[in-house]
Design a protein around this motif. Sequence first.
Motif, PDB file in Angstrom:
ATOM      1  N   PRO A  25      12.295  -0.514  -8.140  1.00 48.76           N
ATOM      2  CA  PRO A  25      11.579  -1.703  -7.676  1.00 48.76           C
ATOM      3  C   PRO A  25      11.606  -2.821  -8.720  1.00 48.76           C
ATOM      4  CG  PRO A  25      10.340   0.238  -7.102  1.00 48.76           C
ATOM      5  CD  PRO A  25      11.490   0.703  -7.959  1.00 48.76           C
ATOM      6  N   LYS A  69      10.234  -6.566 -10.144  1.00 47.63           N
ATOM      7  CA  LYS A  69       8.998  -7.357 -10.133  1.00 47.63           C
ATOM      8  C   LYS A  69       9.116  -8.641  -9.319  1.00 47.63           C
ATOM      9  CE  LYS A  69       6.856  -5.679 -14.330  1.00 47.63           C
ATOM     10  NZ  LYS A  69       6.250  -5.994 -15.609  1.00 47.63           N
ATOM     11  N   VAL A  85       7.096  -6.671  -1.610  1.00 43.90           N
ATOM     12  CA  VAL A  85       7.366  -5.796  -0.473  1.00 43.90           C
ATOM     13  C   VAL A  85       6.140  -5.717   0.438  1.00 43.90           C
ATOM     14  CG1 VAL A  85       7.949  -3.438   0.196  1.00 43.90           C
ATOM     15  CG2 VAL A  85       8.992  -4.441  -1.831  1.00 43.90           C
ATOM     16  N   ARG A 117      -0.726  -0.602   4.053  1.00 43.12           N
ATOM     17  CA  ARG A 117      -0.897   0.183   2.826  1.00 43.12           C
ATOM     18  C   ARG A 117      -1.883  -0.464   1.852  1.00 43.12           C
ATOM     19  NH1 ARG A 117       4.931   2.903   1.341  1.00 43.12           N
ATOM     20  NH2 ARG A 117       5.611   3.262   3.461  1.00 43.12           N
ATOM     21  N   LEU A 118      -2.936  -1.036   2.391  1.00 43.36           N
ATOM     22  CA  LEU A 118      -3.978  -1.548   1.503  1.00 43.36           C
ATOM     23  C   LEU A 118      -4.666  -0.361   0.853  1.00 43.36           C
ATOM     24  CD1 LEU A 118      -5.567  -4.312   3.730  1.00 43.36           C
ATOM     25  CD2 LEU A 118      -3.869  -4.569   1.916  1.00 43.36           C
ATOM     26  N   PHE A 119      -5.190  -0.568  -0.345  1.00 37.90           N
ATOM     27  CA  PHE A 119      -5.917   0.501  -1.016  1.00 37.90           C
ATOM     28  C   PHE A 119      -7.333   0.552  -0.451  1.00 37.90           C
ATOM     29  CE2 PHE A 119      -2.854  -1.019  -4.320  1.00 37.90           C
ATOM     30  CZ  PHE A 119      -1.999   0.068  -4.217  1.00 37.90           C
ATOM     31  N   TRP A 125      -9.957   1.916  -1.352  1.00 37.99           N
ATOM     32  CA  TRP A 125     -11.064   1.940  -2.308  1.00 37.99           C
ATOM     33  C   TRP A 125     -11.301   0.575  -2.945  1.00 37.99           C
ATOM     34  CZ3 TRP A 125      -6.449   4.492  -2.823  1.00 37.99           C
ATOM     35  CH2 TRP A 125      -5.588   4.040  -3.826  1.00 37.99           C
ATOM     36  N   PHE A 148      -4.549  -6.773  -7.229  1.00 37.92           N
ATOM     37  CA  PHE A 148      -3.926  -5.549  -7.760  1.00 37.92           C
ATOM     38  C   PHE A 148      -2.680  -5.835  -8.604  1.00 37.92           C
ATOM     39  CE2 PHE A 148      -0.981  -1.995  -7.585  1.00 37.92           C
ATOM     40  CZ  PHE A 148      -1.789  -0.956  -8.015  1.00 37.92           C
ATOM     41  N   GLY A 149      -1.734  -6.559  -8.018  1.00 40.17           N
ATOM     42  CA  GLY A 149      -0.482  -6.835  -8.722  1.00 40.17           C
ATOM     43  C   GLY A 149      -0.689  -7.746  -9.921  1.00 40.17           C
ATOM     44  N   LYS A 156      -3.344  -7.972 -11.799  1.00 36.58           N
ATOM     45  CA  LYS A 156      -3.976  -7.237 -12.907  1.00 36.58           C
ATOM     46  C   LYS A 156      -2.947  -6.442 -13.694  1.00 36.58           C
ATOM     47  CE  LYS A 156      -8.794  -6.652 -11.736  1.00 36.58           C
ATOM     48  NZ  LYS A 156      -9.733  -5.842 -10.959  1.00 36.58           N
ATOM     49  N   LEU A 157      -1.958  -5.877 -12.977  1.00 31.40           N
ATOM     50  CA  LEU A 157      -0.917  -5.102 -13.669  1.00 31.40           C
ATOM     51  C   LEU A 157      -0.173  -5.988 -14.655  1.00 31.40           C
ATOM     52  CD1 LEU A 157       0.704  -3.047 -10.774  1.00 31.40           C
ATOM     53  CD2 LEU A 157      -0.843  -2.207 -12.528  1.00 31.40           C
ATOM     54  N   ARG A 163      -1.658 -10.054  -1.048  1.00 34.32           N
ATOM     55  CA  ARG A 163      -1.476  -9.197  -2.222  1.00 34.32           C
ATOM     56  C   ARG A 163      -0.068  -9.361  -2.786  1.00 34.32           C
ATOM     57  NH1 ARG A 163      -2.123  -2.750  -1.430  1.00 34.32           N
ATOM     58  NH2 ARG A 163      -0.308  -3.102  -0.113  1.00 34.32           N
ATOM     59  N   THR A 164       0.910  -9.478  -1.866  1.00 37.30           N
ATOM     60  CA  THR A 164       2.293  -9.645  -2.317  1.00 37.30           C
ATOM     61  C   THR A 164       2.559 -11.072  -2.806  1.00 37.30           C
ATOM     62  OG1 THR A 164       3.044  -7.902  -0.845  1.00 37.30           O
ATOM     63  CG2 THR A 164       4.697  -9.477  -1.578  1.00 37.30           C
TER      64      THR A 164
END
Lengths: 266, 244
Positions: free
Chosen positions: B74, B76, B80, B86-88, B90, B99-100, B102-103, B145-146
């Motif tokens: 994959p 960066k 995708v 496919r959301l988390f 939690w 999410f992305g 923060k990474l 998110r993407t």
Amino acid sequence: MKKNGQHLELPKRKYVIIALFGSIIIILIWAVLSYLKIVSPIFLSTPTETLKNIFNLFVSGNILKDILVSIIRVLFGFILALIVGLPLGIFCGVFKKIEAFIETNISFLRYIPVAAFIPLAILWFGVSETEKIFLIFIGILPYIILYTSVAAANVEKEYIEVGKTFGANEWQILKKIILPRALPNIWDMARIEMGGAWALVVLAEVIAANSGLGYRLILAQRFLHTTDIFALIIIIGLVGFIIDQLFKLGYFYLFPWAEKSKVKRI
Amino acid sequence: MKLIKVEHINKNFVNNGESLKILGDINFKLDKGETSIILGPSGCGKTTLFNIIAGLIPATKGKIFFGNEEIVSPHKQIGVIFQETRLFPWLKVKENIAFGLKLKNKTNLDEKVVKYIDIVGLKGFENLYPHELSGGMKQRVAVARTLAVEPEFILMDEPFGALDPKTRKKMHELVLEIKEKLDTTILFITHNLKEAVFLADKIYILSALPAKIIKEIEIPKVLRNDKNKIIEIENQITKIMTEA
């Protein structure tokens, strides 16, 4: 009852009524056997006497101290097993090499009854706190590792793929996806293992101790205080039940998303 | 400029010792800023192609390039979006979107999250969990998110396939809006002809297994409002797909 792998839903009110009914039946049988002296009072005390004795144990019998002693022992053994077992279990679930390294040992350990460790524990640590904590620790550790590894291994690959597409490395996937996703299942597992730990502490105290609920139990047996034995058994059950309910409450409080999004539970 | 090059991609799956050819020599190049659609019948290997371009599975033969870099895992800069969102479960909406970011330790994280929540129209839903959202809203979160990591290239696998027609239409408008605002290059996989014609600058039509590109059709932008011409193109594609 199960249908298509799903529990058939039962309205909450009905559930409670049936549950109450189940308990009442048991108490009724107990009452009949004891009040009618079908079983001698030396072997079976009556419900009212037992209740009276539970009350007495709390008021003048200093039982609260023994309850606390047992709970503290359980907490030490339980937390120690979690500290060792959780990381091992997670690594075991995620990395095949670590699984291969640990799995055989765990399976072997799992089939040794804790009672078999008692002589060794006393030899190593004497009749002490360490000995009891060790027995709880050794008794639940294999299960904690095993269940944690199952919870970690069952994290849906779909989520892990999402992490990869965002460029997450292995460590980030572990920390940000596997751990949070597996945590509710690990919590459930810990709840079950807490029950195991509670049983083990009573066993350890019955065998050798000078405080705790198990110790009080063996004392009552020695002096033939049958009503005390019954009162203590009920107290042990009640404390266990309360701990279990606290875990259930914690689940809803800590993982509000897990119940409602109907994620897979193991 | 060619942003993505797909060269001689072949994929075989081995099942019980038998090799099944899924993709047979797929070739195409995508221009920067262009929306391309892979259109093909169900079960023709579209998702396999998607997974290979996303770097999630290897090709049996052939190479994929992002600029001059070969894709082996994959990337960066490749965003995708999956069909099942496919959301988390939690994470709250805003945490999913972050999410992305923060990474990557982005500094102006909150600002970006707010920006993309705004773009996908989810203001006021920031603190909800995915299970509290409708299907369309979930897919909006997945898109945000993407988008939030600002990839140069976005890959989408039938992202709106599970939505009702009205919600799907809204999502199509969102995709066009995003394209206009962010000038992202998009590769969109679908079996839905109308969706393809509505969104595409270019359509690649895939055959049944083993999948090959049987036709490449450009859709000039000026046609977007010409209903008769659109119907004509749709009929033409239907003819190609039924004859193949």
